[in-house]
Design a protein around this motif. Structure first.
Motif, PDB file in Angstrom:
ATOM      1  N   CYS A 116     -10.531 -26.333  -9.611  1.00 10.02           N
ATOM      2  CA  CYS A 116     -10.316 -25.014  -9.000  1.00 10.02           C
ATOM      3  C   CYS A 116      -8.835 -24.855  -8.691  1.00 10.02           C
ATOM      4  O   CYS A 116      -8.311 -25.448  -7.739  1.00 10.02           O
ATOM      5  CB  CYS A 116     -11.145 -24.866  -7.727  1.00 10.02           C
ATOM      6  SG  CYS A 116     -12.906 -24.616  -8.052  1.00 10.02           S
ATOM      7  N   THR A 118     -13.021 -19.228 -20.741  1.00 11.46           N
ATOM      8  CA  THR A 118     -13.847 -18.801 -19.609  1.00 11.46           C
ATOM      9  C   THR A 118     -13.073 -18.989 -18.311  1.00 11.46           C
ATOM     10  O   THR A 118     -12.098 -19.747 -18.245  1.00 11.46           O
ATOM     11  CB  THR A 118     -15.153 -19.610 -19.522  1.00 11.46           C
ATOM     12  OG1 THR A 118     -14.828 -21.002 -19.313  1.00 11.46           O
ATOM     13  CG2 THR A 118     -15.976 -19.458 -20.784  1.00 11.46           C
ATOM     14  N   SER A 119     -13.534 -18.311 -17.269  1.00  8.19           N
ATOM     15  CA  SER A 119     -13.011 -18.509 -15.915  1.00  8.19           C
ATOM     16  C   SER A 119     -14.149 -18.301 -14.932  1.00  8.19           C
ATOM     17  O   SER A 119     -15.025 -17.454 -15.150  1.00  8.19           O
ATOM     18  CB  SER A 119     -11.866 -17.543 -15.616  1.00  8.19           C
ATOM     19  OG  SER A 119     -12.312 -16.211 -15.648  1.00  8.19           O
ATOM     20  N   LYS A 120     -14.144 -19.082 -13.868  1.00  5.47           N
ATOM     21  CA  LYS A 120     -15.188 -19.015 -12.862  1.00  5.47           C
ATOM     22  C   LYS A 120     -14.533 -19.052 -11.492  1.00  5.47           C
ATOM     23  O   LYS A 120     -13.721 -19.934 -11.197  1.00  5.47           O
ATOM     24  CB  LYS A 120     -16.144 -20.200 -13.026  1.00  5.47           C
ATOM     25  CG  LYS A 120     -17.249 -20.266 -11.971  1.00  5.47           C
ATOM     26  CD  LYS A 120     -18.108 -21.509 -12.152  1.00  5.47           C
ATOM     27  CE  LYS A 120     -19.144 -21.633 -11.065  1.00  5.47           C
ATOM     28  NZ  LYS A 120     -19.950 -22.879 -11.207  1.00  5.47           N
ATOM     29  N   CYS A 127     -13.909 -19.715  -7.639  1.00  2.63           N
ATOM     30  CA  CYS A 127     -14.265 -20.814  -6.742  1.00  2.63           C
ATOM     31  C   CYS A 127     -14.287 -20.342  -5.292  1.00  2.63           C
ATOM     32  O   CYS A 127     -13.733 -19.298  -4.937  1.00  2.63           O
ATOM     33  CB  CYS A 127     -13.244 -21.953  -6.866  1.00  2.63           C
ATOM     34  SG  CYS A 127     -13.050 -22.634  -8.519  1.00  2.63           S
ATOM     35  N   GLN A 133      -9.846 -20.357  -9.189  1.00  6.18           N
ATOM     36  CA  GLN A 133     -10.780 -20.251 -10.305  1.00  6.18           C
ATOM     37  C   GLN A 133     -10.704 -21.486 -11.193  1.00  6.18           C
ATOM     38  O   GLN A 133      -9.687 -22.177 -11.228  1.00  6.18           O
ATOM     39  CB  GLN A 133     -10.479 -18.995 -11.134  1.00  6.18           C
ATOM     40  CG  GLN A 133      -9.087 -18.968 -11.727  1.00  6.18           C
ATOM     41  CD  GLN A 133      -8.812 -17.715 -12.527  1.00  6.18           C
ATOM     42  OE1 GLN A 133      -9.713 -17.165 -13.157  1.00  6.18           O
ATOM     43  NE2 GLN A 133      -7.557 -17.251 -12.505  1.00  6.18           N
ATOM     44  N   GLN A 134     -11.807 -21.736 -11.873  1.00  6.86           N
ATOM     45  CA  GLN A 134     -11.847 -22.757 -12.914  1.00  6.86           C
ATOM     46  C   GLN A 134     -11.564 -22.069 -14.246  1.00  6.86           C
ATOM     47  O   GLN A 134     -12.248 -21.110 -14.618  1.00  6.86           O
ATOM     48  CB  GLN A 134     -13.218 -23.438 -12.962  1.00  6.86           C
ATOM     49  CG  GLN A 134     -13.563 -24.225 -11.717  1.00  6.86           C
ATOM     50  CD  GLN A 134     -14.920 -24.902 -11.828  1.00  6.86           C
ATOM     51  OE1 GLN A 134     -15.503 -24.971 -12.900  1.00  6.86           O
ATOM     52  NE2 GLN A 134     -15.424 -25.413 -10.708  1.00  6.86           N
TER      53      GLN A 134
END
Length: 979
Positions: A487, A515-517, A519, A491-492
């Motif tokens: 993170c 991709t992005s996620k 956190c 974001q990841q």
């Protein structure tokens, strides 16, 4: 010299070449050099044709400009051979044809509109601005003189003019600076609104400021502070560019010709938030990397083996990888570190392994995971070029001997092949590829000998790749920092890259982001707010933010209006562009306050005409300004000295000037007193009216400051000194007004020795004149009959951070006074820090003027004054008490030292800033220190902290020498010293 600019378009490599008279090339979007011959190629540099702009007439090209939104549109600026007129050559077909357009002005620079491709601004050498809406065919005068950069009314919170060439426009920000009295102030306009002063730490006192970046809605600046010579400190702003927090100290800088400065900070392109910087401390340069926009910094991990497979024997913390962060003078070579937006995670640079960066070592290292792991690839520096989104890396040795071999890698530098790009060795001057590095075609240009013609060699890698890549040819990699955290910036993020085993072309349609996620927020997503600093310099996640000694988080803002509410900072703010959600919120639980009625402070009265001397009957305009305090409920009593008196309301808020005319010669004392229920302030200026020519201030960038001891005894000699900034030996006549006396004392020296016969507050005003210049300053002296002085001493470390200016001395004095805990009212204590070095101070205990005399005489050798020091009102600001230290914020205030004195050290690293202090051992007085390890132990004292302490201070009682001791105890960090 051959100068190239690559235009690109429709998958073709289109280049413009110019034969110019130029000694140094710079990486600019436009050429600023006189060019005689122009060339054009539209087939990746295979063939070049000469541009025939004017058949039969030699054409001199001064500048050229290419529209960033439509690179088919080009404007060349051409001067006649006698430089009497200029013309534009305009192309809408990538330079295939040009149309000549004469102009009636001389262009300094052209600027294309960022969105409307036919709209162009022209700035002339005379300072005028012209605008064209048809790509330079017709021009209209927009502005005779630059005053405004938008259709909004832009306010400027300063008087006088701006520094020459200081106006800078970058993205949503406009910057400018003003210099007066040897002090430079910097201002910013956000989204073309009014200018606001940039809030750097109060005692940064910048000598220079460089804009590093304005990306992602915030500003990075490098500031050379008053004590720095070859380093800068890196700061990050809030979105408006107003409030700045420290990110990294002592970033190395190098002075270049023409006063240009290069700062060793590099933004890693392709991955937002990643920067490299070289830090210089005690002559030692080390390379650091950050993944979260400077919130945390780490050293670069060294590789385990070298390029030959042998162990490097480089183990942290004694050995790391360090990189040179130099820009190349030649825009056609890569410099010492190479990154690209189209190749995220790929960094290639020159440097060395060891405890520090070595200038003559330029081994080449590469990383493909954004700095986590590094490999050595060459023993010498190479020029680097990325092709096809980094799918092909081209390297040519940086050498002064001719070459005919280049190296290339298709597996991120793990293996390298060689290619003979020419049959005859050439001196390589540069490498070219299509903008964006999305092609597999490049050009090597140079010359066979220094007297030969130019050689341009086209190198086409396309035949080496049999096909376009498919989804099966890619694999993903995840961005992590050196601690393995995924993170980053909330974001990841994962990216894709070509597999090592795949031999294919990525092509123009390739995108690296996968991709992005988002956190949850954690502590590392927050940095210190303005006025706060972290207790650890690099990467301690548990480190906290503490308020600087000059900053009061609870204080209302300067524009706080009575009845309105404001919030005080917790000391933290979220990193700009960090997208984390939920989790930890270090900004929560903000304290809400109502704006109090604030007493006026920083009242100034000045004369618009910059003159302190006028003729009888001549108009004069007074301007009243107030730096702090309420203005709506404040009344301003104005006395112009000739019988005119008036009371104004909202005087400083409206900015309304006071116009007046003195009919008779003389000296007039002009005063303005601002007063509300919370307090008052006063400003005074003396105006000399005579029949001689008016003395106009031509030294408006100078100022005079009065240096004096603010507390003095009645009938005691005092030295009043006038300090001119910057120094000016020509200012030779000094006028001194003491109190309300209209008759000045004149001196030819910058000081006056005098006495004050009456107690109370006495205003001292000095005017300095020479020829057509006159400056003034005014200070108040507090005169007392009775007071005691206790000499205080600081450690030598404080001298390193003492800028020796009055404001700093006043703030340090207030801090020390605030830390004194005694039954004596605080308003009767005053700590006066003395000018100069070493840093020293006197604690003044001000006694009531009507104190009855005691029968017993007071002998200084026998009087012991007990003062209780409390380094803070809340235990939350302490790190704790160790065996030999009491920590306040990040500093150990007390240490058991030799000769039983009290010393200051810092807890974690190199001494940075110190407030308190060993107290000087005076003749006939003993100072002892006793440290107690038990945190729970209660405070003990040799005297009672009520009546007895007050009596001792006033000299009513004596304490035996056996009680001359001080005790340091409980977890709140309290201690007592006695002298």
């Amino acid at each position: 010299t051959l100068f190239f600019h690559l235009v690109g378009g429709d998958g073709r490599l289109l280049s413009l070449g110019f034969l110019c008279r130029v000694s140094m090339l710079k990486p600019l979007e436009e050429s600023t050099y006189r060019c005689l011959v122009s060339f054009r190629s539209s087939d990746f540099g295979t063939l070049y044709t000469k541009l025939n702009l004017q058949p039969g007439i030699a054409t001199v090209i001064d500048n050229f400009y290419i529209c960033s939104t439509n690179k088919k549109k080009i404007i060349l600026v051409s001067s006649s051979h006698n430089d009497r007129d200029q013309s534009l050559f305009i192309s809408t077909d990538e330079g295939a044809t040009f149309q000549k357009q004469p102009i009636t002005f001389f262009v300094e620079t052209l600027l294309f509109h960022p969105k409307e491709e036919d709209k162009v601004l022209a700035y002339t050498k005379e300072g005028k601005i012209y605008v064209s809406i048809d790509l330079g065919k017709k021009w209209n005068l927009l502005q005779e003189r630059i005053q405004n950069c938008s259709d909004k009314t832009m306010t400027v919170p300063f008087a006088g003019s701006t520094d020459r060439d200081s106006l800078t426009v970058q993205d949503d920000y406009i910057f400018l600076q003003t210099t007066s009295a040897n002090r430079t102030k910097y201002y910013v306009s956000y989204r073309r609104n009014g200018f606001v002063q940039m809030k750097l730490p109060k005692y940064a006192l910048p000598k220079d400021l460089q804009i590093i970046s304005t990306d992602e809605n915030q500003v990075f600046v490098a500031v050379q502070e008053w004590y720095q010579t070859d380093t800068y400190n890196l700061y990050q702003s809030d979105p408006q560019g107003v409030y700045y927090s420290i990110l990294l100290e002592n970033v190395r800088s190098t002075k270049q010709p023409e006063e240009n400065v290069l700062i060793d900070i590099l933004e890693v392109r392709g991955v937002k938030g990643v920067f490299l910087a070289n830090q210089k401390i005690d002559g030692k340069v080390t390379t650091l990397i950050t993944y979260n926009k400077g919130r945390d910094w780490d050293f670069l991990n060294p590789p385990d083996i070298d390029m030959n497979g042998k162990p490097t024997n480089c183990k942290p913390p004694d050995c790391y990888l360090h990189l040179h962060l130099r820009w190349a003078d030649n825009p056609y070579v890569s410099g010492t570190v190479h990154t690209k937006d189209t190749a995220p995670g790929l960094i290639m640079g020159a440097g060395n392994l060891g405890s520090q960066l070595v200038e003559y070592k330029e081994e080449m290292y590469i990383t493909s995971d954004c700095g986590n792991t590094w490999r050595q690839v060459f023993e010498e520096e190479h020029h680097i070029l990325y092709l096809d989104h980094g799918g092909v890396i081209v390297a040519i040795k940086d050498t002064s001997i001719p070459l005919k071999i280049l190296k290339f890698s298709i597996d991120e530098g793990q293996t390298w092949s060689t290619h003979n790009f020419t049959s005859t060795s050439v001196f390589v001057d540069g490498l070219l590829s299509e903008p964006g590095d999305e092609t597999l075609v490049m050009t090597v240009f140079g010359h066979i000998s220094y007297r030969s013609d130019w050689e341009l060699v086209k190198v086409d890698f396309r035949p080496s790749f049999p096909r376009e890549c498919t989804d099966e040819d890619y694999e993903s990699w995840e961005l992590t920092n050196l601690q393995g955290d995924r993170c980053i910036m909330g974001q990841q993020r994962s990216f894709r890259k070509r597999k090592i085993s795949s031999w294919c072309i990525k092509g123009k349609s390739f995108t690296s982001a996968l991709t992005s996620k988002v956190c949850e927020c954690v502590n590392t997503d927050f940095l210190c707010d303005y006025g706060f600093e972290r207790s650890a310099p690099l990467k301690s996640e548990s480190s906290k933010c503490f308020a600087d000694f000059w900053f009061n988080p609870e204080a209302p803002p300067e524009d706080c209006v009575l009845g309105q509410a404001y919030t005080s900072s917790t000391g933290y703010r979220k990193v700009v562009s960090n997208v984390c959600e939920g989790g930890v919120d270090l900004q929560q639980n903000l304290a809400h306050h109502m704006c109090p009625l604030i007493a006026p402070k920083g009242l100034h009265i000045s004369i618009r005409e910059e003159s302190l001397a006028v003729r009888p009957g001549e108009d004069i305009t007074f301007i009243v300004r107030q730096e702090q305090g309420d203005v709506l409920s404040t009344k301003y009593q104005v006395d112009l000295g000739d019988g005119f008196k008036a009371i104004y309301v909202n005087l400083t808020m409206t900015g309304e000037p006071i116009r007046h005319r003195y009919e008779n010669p003389g000296i007039y004392r002009v005063s303005v007193k601002a007063e509300n229920v919370a307090g008052h302030d006063e400003a005074v200026v003396f105006v000399q009216v005579n029949c001689k020519s008016a003395l106009w201030s031509s030294y408006f960038r100078h100022s005079v400051k009065t240096s004096l001891v603010p507390v003095i005894g009645r009938n005691q000699e005092v030295n009043l000194t006038a300090i001119i900034l910057p120094k000016n030996p020509n200012l030779t006549v000094f006028y001194w007004w003491i109190g309300n006396n209209l008759q000045p004392l004149l001196t030819l020296e910058s000081f006056l020795v005098t006495k004050f016969a009456e107690t109370g507050d006495v205003r001292v005003t000095v005017q300095v004149s020479c020829g057509s210049s006159m400056l003034q300053d005014s200070k108040v002296v507090h005169v007392f009959d009775n007071f005691h002085v206790l000499p205080l001493k600081f450690t030598k470390h404080l001298d390193m951070y003492n800028p020796d200016i009055p404001e700093w001395r006043e703030d340090i004095g207030r801090v020390v006074t605030r830390l004194l805990e005694t039954s004596i009212p605080e308003e009767t204590l005053m700590t006066i820090v003395k000018p100069g070095l070493p840093t020293a101070a006197d604690l003044h205990v001000l006694l009531p003027a009507n104190q009855p005399k005691k029968k017993r005489s007071i002998t200084s050798d026998k009087v012991t004054r007990a003062i209780h020091i409390c380094p803070g009102q809340s235990s939350s600001c302490f790190d704790g008490i160790g065996d030999d230290f009491l920590f306040w914020n990040n500093f150990a205030l007390l240490e058991l030292c030799s000769e039983a004195s009290v010393c200051v050290t810092q807890k974690n690293s190199i001494p940075k800033f110190f407030l308190l202090v060993p107290f000087r051992k005076l003749p006939g007085r003993n100072v002892y220190a006793q440290m107690h390890n038990e945190k729970e132990q209660e405070m003990t004292s040799p005297v009672n902290h009520s009546e007895d302490t007050q009596n001792i201070i006033q000299g009513e009682e004596f304490i035996d020498d056996d009680l001359d001791s001080q005790t340091l105890g409980n977890a709140r960090g309290n201690f007592i010293f006695s002298l």
